[in-house]
Design an enzyme around this catalytic site. Structure first.
Site, PDB file in Angstrom:
ATOM      1  N   PRO A  81      25.931  39.546  29.032  1.00  0.00           N
ATOM      2  CA  PRO A  81      26.402  38.158  29.161  1.00  0.00           C
ATOM      3  C   PRO A  81      27.244  37.692  27.988  1.00  0.00           C
ATOM      4  O   PRO A  81      26.916  37.925  26.823  1.00  0.00           O
ATOM      5  CB  PRO A  81      25.096  37.363  29.263  1.00  0.00           C
ATOM      6  CG  PRO A  81      24.166  38.314  29.927  1.00  0.00           C
ATOM      7  CD  PRO A  81      24.506  39.660  29.346  1.00  0.00           C
ATOM      8  N   CYS A  82      28.319  37.006  28.318  1.00  0.00           N
ATOM      9  CA  CYS A  82      29.318  36.665  27.302  1.00  0.00           C
ATOM     10  C   CYS A  82      29.593  35.173  27.222  1.00  0.00           C
ATOM     11  O   CYS A  82      30.560  34.760  26.606  1.00  0.00           O
ATOM     12  CB  CYS A  82      30.623  37.392  27.611  1.00  0.00           C
ATOM     13  SG  CYS A  82      31.273  37.044  29.266  1.00  0.00           S
ATOM     14  N   GLN A  83      28.776  34.347  27.840  1.00  0.00           N
ATOM     15  CA  GLN A  83      29.079  32.916  27.855  1.00  0.00           C
ATOM     16  C   GLN A  83      29.214  32.314  26.461  1.00  0.00           C
ATOM     17  O   GLN A  83      29.945  31.365  26.253  1.00  0.00           O
ATOM     18  CB  GLN A  83      28.017  32.152  28.649  1.00  0.00           C
ATOM     19  CG  GLN A  83      28.160  32.307  30.153  1.00  0.00           C
ATOM     20  CD  GLN A  83      27.360  33.476  30.676  1.00  0.00           C
ATOM     21  OE1 GLN A  83      27.102  34.439  29.964  1.00  0.00           O
ATOM     22  NE2 GLN A  83      26.969  33.428  31.935  1.00  0.00           N
ATOM     23  N   ASN A 126      32.937  43.264  27.827  1.00  0.00           N
ATOM     24  CA  ASN A 126      32.766  41.898  27.369  1.00  0.00           C
ATOM     25  C   ASN A 126      34.137  41.242  27.255  1.00  0.00           C
ATOM     26  O   ASN A 126      35.169  41.907  27.369  1.00  0.00           O
ATOM     27  CB  ASN A 126      32.044  41.863  26.011  1.00  0.00           C
ATOM     28  CG  ASN A 126      31.179  40.634  25.846  1.00  0.00           C
ATOM     29  OD1 ASN A 126      31.678  39.519  25.905  1.00  0.00           O
ATOM     30  ND2 ASN A 126      29.876  40.826  25.642  1.00  0.00           N
TER      31      ASN A 126
END
Length: 413
Positions: A81-83, A126
């Site tokens: 996850p890259c939020q 990513n």
């Protein structure tokens, strides 16, 4: 068969890309979204891959309470996850590897560290902002990742790949990371080379799949450096990773914490897909995707250039300005990057709008969004249109993984 586990699986982009080559078999997968009761992406995954050994439990909980359920594997893949450092967020809100999502990197680390037989290979994806995150210490997060992988016995290479540069239908720029255990055949091959530059410019797995030309002289001393200190020392380092220094460039390799990195440009002369080439026939488009005449002015305003006087909550008056966005989107080139907010009827600066042969304007359908990421048509069917758009905004381009997988498999043969 290359046994693979897929972490942070979303709706299965890595699996699709790898299993198209018939050299890979995903033996376990995990997808869990902590902020929702219904696991929408996981439900799609299970529907598309019935019978899969799939987990929809928090990966941290799996590691802590049921580690043995994670089978031994040759390759670990994941778009972790890259939020927290996504381009959809403003830079100053990017909390990086210390943010809620960023800490999930340590789930990957825990599997590599605690497996009796850790995987020999990794393939990760990513947003390219990872290379310069967080804003106060440019590149610190990536340095922590590289150092931790090196300490676990991996050689690492990376490159920023824009799918459209290699003929794919979407301009989607992401950093792809591949790692090889030092005692694996590929790890040994890399360590035998006289120069790491040979691997990323000539002989490497990623170079074979996505050829690039390095932009400067390989012998330049500022292209080489060593990541020093333990992980806590790297975290607290405000000298080497300042707000202005960006140590990691678009292409690179690390061996025993020694880094070589440089900028590079794609080399590709093949056919290129366009946004226009993936559109459905106008007669098949549901009416709700067409923009009404009453809403056209709102769309045009949001897409257009503007410089406006605004007042902050503190009472400070300032000017807000932004350039225009192509409206409607050009059909003769690859599309702009899909974002998670593509769904819904509301006017937006970021949603794609295309002009039909009859001259009407409309949004993209879920199937068209799937095609831009090179998923099969209706892969996300069963979810709402808004959710399907959200899935594709978070997904990777399957064609990129497919090419990386083929290159890796050919070496392992």
């Amino acid at each position: 068969m290359i046994k693979t586990i897929e972490l942070f699986a979303g709706v299965g982009g890595f699996r699709l890309g790898l299993e198209r080559s018939n050299e890979f078999k995903v033996v376990w997968s995990n997808q869990y979204e902590p902020l929702t009761k219904i696991q929408h992406a996981s439900d799609v995954y299970k529907a598309r891959f019935p019978g899969a050994n799939h987990s929809d439990i928090d990966i941290a909980k799996v590691i802590d309470e049921d580690f043995e359920s994670i089978p031994d594997h040759d390759l670990l893949v994941g778009g972790f996850p890259c939020q927290d450092y996504s381009v959809a967020r403003t830079l100053k809100k990017s909390s990086g590897i210390q943010g809620k999502k960023g800490v999930l990197w340590w789930s990957i680390h825990a599997i590599l560290k605690n497996k009796t037989n850790p995987p020999k290979y990794l393939m990760l994806e990513n947003v390219d902002r990872l290379l310069k995150s967080p804003v106060s210490q440019r590149g610190r997060d990536f340095a922590i990742m590289l150092a931790s992988l090196s300490d676990l016995g991996y050689v690492v290479e990376w490159r920023v790949i824009n799918a459209a540069d290699y003929g794919m239908p979407q301009r989607r720029k992401r950093v792809y990371i591949m790692a090889y255990k030092s005692d694996s055949d590929i790890g040994k091959e890399i360590k035998k080379l006289k120069s790491p530059v040979d691997w990323i410019t000539n002989k490497g797995v990623m170079q074979e799949a996505f050829p690039m030309q390095v932009n400067s002289t390989p012998s330049k001393p500022d292209k080489y450096f060593v990541i020093e200190g333990d992980l806590d020392e790297i975290t607290n380092n405000t000298v080497d990773y300042t707000s202005k220094v960006r140590p990691f460039d678009t292409i690179g390799v690390m061996i025993d914490r020694k880094v070589y990195t440089d900028s590079a440009a794609a080399e590709y002369k093949g056919k290129k897909k366009t946004l226009g080439s993936i559109l459905e026939d106008e007669k098949d488009i549901p009416v709700e995707f067409f923009i009404s005449k009453a809403d056209l002015d709102k769309w045009a305003y949001l897409k257009g250039a503007k410089k406006e006087e605004r007042t902050a909550s503190s009472g400070h008056v300032y000017y807000y300005s932004e350039g225009p966005v192509t409206f409607p989107d050009a059909l003769d080139r690859a599309s702009r990057t899909i974002v998670t907010g593509e769904g819904g009827k509301g006017a937006s600066r970021f949603k794609h709008v295309v002009e039909t042969p009859s001259g009407r304007l409309r949004r993209l359908t879920p199937v068209e969004l799937e095609r831009l990421n090179m998923f099969p048509d209706n892969h996300t069917e069963g979810a709402t249109d808004a959710k399907r758009a959200f899935f594709m905004g978070n997904a990777l381009v399957v064609g990129v993984v497919e090419r990386l997988g083929k290159s890796l498999a050919s070496r392992l043969k």
